[in-house]
Write an enzyme that holds these catalytic residues in place. Structure first.
Site, PDB file in Angstrom:
ATOM      1  N   GLY A  85       2.147 -49.730   1.525  1.00  0.00           N
ATOM      2  CA  GLY A  85       3.141 -50.062   0.513  1.00  0.00           C
ATOM      3  C   GLY A  85       2.573 -50.556  -0.800  1.00  0.00           C
ATOM      4  N   ASN A 124       2.266 -48.863  -3.618  1.00  0.00           N
ATOM      5  CA  ASN A 124       3.167 -48.448  -4.698  1.00  0.00           C
ATOM      6  C   ASN A 124       4.464 -49.250  -4.667  1.00  0.00           C
ATOM      7  OD1 ASN A 124       2.172 -46.294  -6.507  1.00  0.00           O
ATOM      8  ND2 ASN A 124       1.775 -45.215  -4.586  1.00  0.00           N
ATOM      9  N   ARG A 181       6.890 -38.392   6.173  1.00  0.00           N
ATOM     10  CA  ARG A 181       7.697 -37.471   6.980  1.00  0.00           C
ATOM     11  C   ARG A 181       8.271 -36.393   6.072  1.00  0.00           C
ATOM     12  NH1 ARG A 181       9.682 -38.046  11.989  1.00  0.00           N
ATOM     13  NH2 ARG A 181      11.704 -37.146  11.475  1.00  0.00           N
ATOM     14  N   ASN A 218       9.171 -38.732  -5.771  1.00  0.00           N
ATOM     15  CA  ASN A 218       8.011 -38.876  -4.893  1.00  0.00           C
ATOM     16  C   ASN A 218       6.759 -38.944  -5.760  1.00  0.00           C
ATOM     17  OD1 ASN A 218       6.543 -38.889  -2.377  1.00  0.00           O
ATOM     18  ND2 ASN A 218       6.002 -36.751  -2.763  1.00  0.00           N
ATOM     19  N   HIS A 275       2.647 -37.990  -5.403  1.00  0.00           N
ATOM     20  CA  HIS A 275       1.747 -37.224  -4.533  1.00  0.00           C
ATOM     21  C   HIS A 275       0.340 -37.275  -5.109  1.00  0.00           C
ATOM     22  CE1 HIS A 275       0.531 -34.172  -1.663  1.00  0.00           C
ATOM     23  NE2 HIS A 275      -0.064 -33.527  -2.653  1.00  0.00           N
ATOM     24  N   SER A 290       0.640 -37.072  -9.128  1.00  0.00           N
ATOM     25  CA  SER A 290       1.821 -36.497  -9.774  1.00  0.00           C
ATOM     26  C   SER A 290       3.094 -37.180  -9.286  1.00  0.00           C
ATOM     27  CB  SER A 290       1.940 -34.998  -9.439  1.00  0.00           C
ATOM     28  OG  SER A 290       0.739 -34.303  -9.692  1.00  0.00           O
ATOM     29  N   LEU A 330       8.213 -28.591   0.016  1.00  0.00           N
ATOM     30  CA  LEU A 330       7.303 -29.717   0.209  1.00  0.00           C
ATOM     31  C   LEU A 330       6.403 -29.905  -1.011  1.00  0.00           C
ATOM     32  CD1 LEU A 330       6.013 -31.893   2.063  1.00  0.00           C
ATOM     33  CD2 LEU A 330       4.452 -30.107   2.857  1.00  0.00           C
ATOM     34  N   ASP A 331       6.472 -31.084  -1.611  1.00  0.00           N
ATOM     35  CA  ASP A 331       5.655 -31.425  -2.787  1.00  0.00           C
ATOM     36  C   ASP A 331       5.807 -30.388  -3.888  1.00  0.00           C
ATOM     37  OD1 ASP A 331       4.677 -33.711  -1.454  1.00  0.00           O
ATOM     38  OD2 ASP A 331       3.062 -32.565  -0.544  1.00  0.00           O
TER      39      ASP A 331
END
Length: 210
Positions: free
Chosen positions: A13, A15, A92, A108, A110, A137, A145-146
């Protein structure tokens, strides 16, 4: 009125901590109203508890399918009436129904210069491929996904003596800098996802690197 943030984590955690610090420093006109983890032993839950934020663990093992798990998670998240869902090391893959429900309201971060290296082990891949630069990013979450539209990236040079651990540490420093910034754009109403792409301050935004 402060925007309501829900953060999803799976691990330490760091971030999340950067976002907690930004809220406490009033650099973000927002409040983290809940933190969820798919792992009960995630250290990020302790960070949330120490900050007085509701910290909840939901175990996938207790549900018969991924769809059932995400439906239960969605129901619990919605009790907190979030304006924005923030994935901060949430490990997940989310179901399409979950992603669609929060379309345009889920971010998100990444650890690669997307579209390079979606998925796992990004630092290892950068080293194995002899990349001269690496980065991180922030993007809107879509069903790919991403693969959602990138909003902001940070780049670092890959040094001759870099390892996965040193890259991880330097990338995390960049993440802690740019993620609160992008969240701030959203809570200020400056950042919007439309059909044509990402808009910042009313203009179509082609992601830049800082």
């Amino acid at each position: 009125m402060k925007k309501r943030l829900v953060v999803l984590i799976s691990g330490s955690g760091s971030n999340l901590q950067a976002l907690i610090d930004a809220c406490n420093a009033q650099a973000l006109n927002a409040e983290i109203v809940a933190v969820f983890s798919n792992k009960a032993d995630a250290y990020g839950l302790i960070r949330a508890q120490q900050a007085g934020i509701p910290a909840l663990a939901l175990s996938p093992a207790e549900f018969p399918s991924r769809d059932d798990f995400d439906a239960a998670l969605q129901m619990q998240i919605n009790e907190y009436q979030p304006d924005l869902i923030i994935l901060a090391g949430y490990m997940r893959i989310l179901t399409p129904a979950f992603v669609r429900h929060y379309h345009g309201r889920m971010l998100n971060i990444h650890p690669s210069l997307l579209p390079k290296y979606p998925g796992l082990h990004t630092h290892r891949k950068a080293l194995e491929n002899g990349d001269a630069e690496h980065g991180t990013s922030v993007h809107f979450v879509t069903e790919e996904l991403d693969g959602g539209p990138v909003i902001l990236q940070a780049r670092i040079a890959v040094l001759p003596d870099d390892t996965e651990d040193t890259l991880t540490a330097r990338i995390q420093q960049e993440e802690h800098r740019i993620y609160p910034q992008v969240v701030n754009w959203f809570v200020q109403g400056r950042l919007v996802l439309k059909e044509e792409g990402v808009y910042l301050d009313g203009k179509l935004h082609y992601h830049n690197t800082i």
